[in-house]
Design a protein around this motif. Structure first.
Motif, PDB file in Angstrom:
ATOM      1  N   ARG A  12      26.320  61.667   0.950  1.00 38.77           N
ATOM      2  CA  ARG A  12      26.544  61.232  -0.575  1.00 38.77           C
ATOM      3  C   ARG A  12      26.610  62.664  -1.451  1.00 38.77           C
ATOM      4  N   PHE A  13      27.682  62.805  -2.168  1.00 36.67           N
ATOM      5  CA  PHE A  13      27.586  63.837  -2.977  1.00 36.67           C
ATOM      6  C   PHE A  13      26.481  64.225  -3.891  1.00 36.67           C
ATOM      7  N   SER A  14      26.337  65.383  -3.914  1.00 40.13           N
ATOM      8  CA  SER A  14      25.203  66.106  -4.854  1.00 40.13           C
ATOM      9  C   SER A  14      25.959  67.084  -5.669  1.00 40.13           C
ATOM     10  N   GLY A  15      25.957  66.740  -6.977  1.00 38.79           N
ATOM     11  CA  GLY A  15      26.769  67.828  -7.555  1.00 38.79           C
ATOM     12  C   GLY A  15      28.226  67.908  -7.065  1.00 38.79           C
ATOM     13  N   TYR A  16      28.798  68.923  -7.057  1.00 36.26           N
ATOM     14  CA  TYR A  16      30.115  69.110  -6.520  1.00 36.26           C
ATOM     15  C   TYR A  16      30.141  68.743  -5.037  1.00 36.26           C
ATOM     16  N   PRO A  17      31.119  67.962  -4.585  1.00 34.73           N
ATOM     17  CA  PRO A  17      31.197  67.603  -3.174  1.00 34.73           C
ATOM     18  C   PRO A  17      31.316  69.055  -2.379  1.00 34.73           C
ATOM     19  N   THR A  18      31.076  68.829  -0.904  1.00 29.10           N
ATOM     20  CA  THR A  18      31.396  69.983  -0.155  1.00 29.10           C
ATOM     21  C   THR A  18      31.995  69.488   1.252  1.00 29.10           C
ATOM     22  N   GLU A  19      32.523  70.402   1.861  1.00 27.66           N
ATOM     23  CA  GLU A  19      33.551  69.972   2.929  1.00 27.66           C
ATOM     24  C   GLU A  19      32.431  69.508   4.176  1.00 27.66           C
ATOM     25  N   GLU A  20      31.179  69.781   4.013  1.00 27.82           N
ATOM     26  CA  GLU A  20      30.194  68.999   4.931  1.00 27.82           C
ATOM     27  C   GLU A  20      30.088  67.503   4.721  1.00 27.82           C
ATOM     28  N   ASP A  21      30.462  66.930   3.458  1.00 33.29           N
ATOM     29  CA  ASP A  21      30.221  65.633   3.069  1.00 33.29           C
ATOM     30  C   ASP A  21      31.258  64.865   3.806  1.00 33.29           C
ATOM     31  N   ILE A  52      33.705  59.322  -8.615  1.00 32.56           N
ATOM     32  CA  ILE A  52      32.699  58.446  -8.929  1.00 32.56           C
ATOM     33  C   ILE A  52      32.803  57.020  -8.180  1.00 32.56           C
ATOM     34  N   PHE A  53      34.023  56.743  -7.617  1.00 32.46           N
ATOM     35  CA  PHE A  53      34.066  55.361  -7.249  1.00 32.46           C
ATOM     36  C   PHE A  53      33.704  55.173  -5.720  1.00 32.46           C
ATOM     37  N   VAL A  54      33.078  56.503  -5.060  1.00 29.87           N
ATOM     38  CA  VAL A  54      32.569  56.356  -3.891  1.00 29.87           C
ATOM     39  C   VAL A  54      31.341  56.071  -3.935  1.00 29.87           C
ATOM     40  N   VAL A  55      30.593  55.754  -5.074  1.00 29.07           N
ATOM     41  CA  VAL A  55      29.034  55.553  -5.104  1.00 29.07           C
ATOM     42  C   VAL A  55      28.562  54.521  -4.194  1.00 29.07           C
ATOM     43  N   TYR A 245      31.179  64.206 -14.012  1.00 28.99           N
ATOM     44  CA  TYR A 245      31.289  63.665 -12.842  1.00 28.99           C
ATOM     45  C   TYR A 245      30.460  64.454 -11.658  1.00 28.99           C
ATOM     46  N   ASN A 246      30.353  65.737 -12.052  1.00 33.78           N
ATOM     47  CA  ASN A 246      29.646  66.458 -10.643  1.00 33.78           C
ATOM     48  C   ASN A 246      28.236  66.761 -11.247  1.00 33.78           C
ATOM     49  N   LEU A 247      27.727  66.368 -12.111  1.00 32.99           N
ATOM     50  CA  LEU A 247      26.209  66.413 -12.323  1.00 32.99           C
ATOM     51  C   LEU A 247      25.445  66.182 -11.131  1.00 32.99           C
ATOM     52  N   LYS A 248      23.986  66.654 -10.870  1.00 37.04           N
ATOM     53  CA  LYS A 248      23.387  66.126  -9.896  1.00 37.04           C
ATOM     54  C   LYS A 248      22.820  64.812 -10.291  1.00 37.04           C
ATOM     55  N   PRO A 249      22.117  64.338  -9.025  1.00 41.30           N
ATOM     56  CA  PRO A 249      21.802  62.855  -9.222  1.00 41.30           C
ATOM     57  C   PRO A 249      20.645  63.312 -10.399  1.00 41.30           C
TER      58      PRO A 249
END
Length: 338
Positions: A12-21, A52-55, A245-249
């Motif tokens: 799950r994304f936390s803030g900006y996505p990372t390549e490890e996601d 946001i559509f991947v929640v 969109y990229n705020l922390k949870p």
């Protein structure tokens, strides 16, 4: 047996996505059955909505997104080998489909790249078209149209359609290079929001106020415009809120502990504003209308386009993250070089 490389979402994304996601895997594709096609992706899209559509996307599932593809084998009478199609294919180099999620790219004018079906002549172009001409109606010659995120895939088309309709177009973007691009495609006023005061710059560019505000950003930018710069009976098309969109949870729009901007209800009533959110899929039954108009404007040279191309399917995550951080001018796409 045909194979495909696929990027699955594994965290799950936390803030900006990372390549490890994301995880890149290779899959064998099932043999074609009657009514199915085998396609090879040519260009893949990266867009803000994906964030946001991947929640609710199950972990381990292919990442969502649109792509342009070539049919390489068909057992479906609606498609033949060599057809160029587009649709919600996801982050894949190849796929098997029953064709229900694919559309032939027959609206593309001769001489334009197939990738334009992902940008100016695709979902972003249609979003600009309906958001401005339907949500912000009535739009009259001489009206002042403001768009933020103006150098992106949607925003640059909004400004150009405004000019086609005889309006004054004002755009805000995040770099001097983007500002120069906006001026080159006809914006009357363009500003680097990182270098100017929004209130002061808008007061000079539109001293009598804004008739139509196409909002891709939300946040403080939208608060300022709505509070101080909308004309009476102004219209606001709320297309996105990329500032959030990229705020922390736990720090999103529904978290009441987050400080909010000034309350807008009073000015909305006083100015009798129309503010309407929309998602492009509302207009599915009218896509042909938008495709035809956009393609005609491209052929006439009234609607210009620019693409930010990343080569190599393996760079999908990098391209996605870079787009969310504003690296692109025009439509951000990835070219499958396999």
């Amino acid at each position: 047996m045909a194979k495909a490389r696929v990027f699955n979402m594994v965290k799950r994304f936390s803030g900006y996505p990372t390549e490890e996601d994301f995880q890149l895997v290779e899959q064998e594709l099932k043999p074609l059955q009657d009514g199915e096609v085998l396609g090879k992706t040519l260009y893949l899209s990266v867009d803000p909505y994906m964030r946001i559509f991947v929640v609710d996307l199950p972990l381990g599932s292919p990442m969502i997104g649109e792509a342009v593809a070539r049919i390489v084998e068909s057992k479906n009478p609606a498609f033949k080998k060599g057809d160029i199609v587009y649709g919600a294919i996801g982050w894949k180099t190849a796929f098997v489909s029953d064709g229900k999620d694919l559309t032939k790219a027959t609206h593309l004018p001769a001489g334009v790249p197939e990738s334009l079906a992902l940008g100016t002549l695709g979902m972003p172009g249609r979003t600009a078209y309906f958001g401005l001409l339907d949500i912000c109606k009535p739009l009259k010659s001489g009206d002042v149209v403001l768009v933020n995120g103006a150098a992106g895939a949607v925003g640059n088309v909004v400004g150009q359609i405004a000019k086609i309709k005889g309006c004054v177009a004002i755009g805000y973007a995040g770099s001097d290079e983007k500002v120069e691009y906006l001026k080159s495609i006809g914006f009357d006023h363009a500003f680097n929001y990182k270098k100017v005061d929004l209130h002061e710059s808008l007061s000079k560019a539109a001293p009598d106020g804004i008739n139509a505000f196409y909002d891709n950003v939300g946040g403080d930018f939208a608060d300022t415009v709505i509070l101080y710069h909308m004309k009476q009976f102004g219209r606001v098309a709320s297309c996105g809120s990329i500032s959030q969109y990229n705020l922390k949870p736990g720090t999103g729009d529904k978290d009441l502990s987050v400080p909010k901007g000034a309350r807008l209800q009073g000015v909305i009533v006083k100015q009798q504003l129309k503010i309407e959110g929309f998602i492009i899929y509302r207009f599915t039954d009218r896509y042909d209308e938008a495709n035809s108009a956009l393609a005609q404007w491209v052929k006439e040279g009234k609607l210009k386009w620019r693409e930010h191309v990343t080569d190599g399917f393996e760079n999908m995550p990098k391209a996605f993250i870079a787009m969310l951080k504003g690296a692109n001018i025009g439509k951000a796409i990835v070219k499958n070089t396999e």
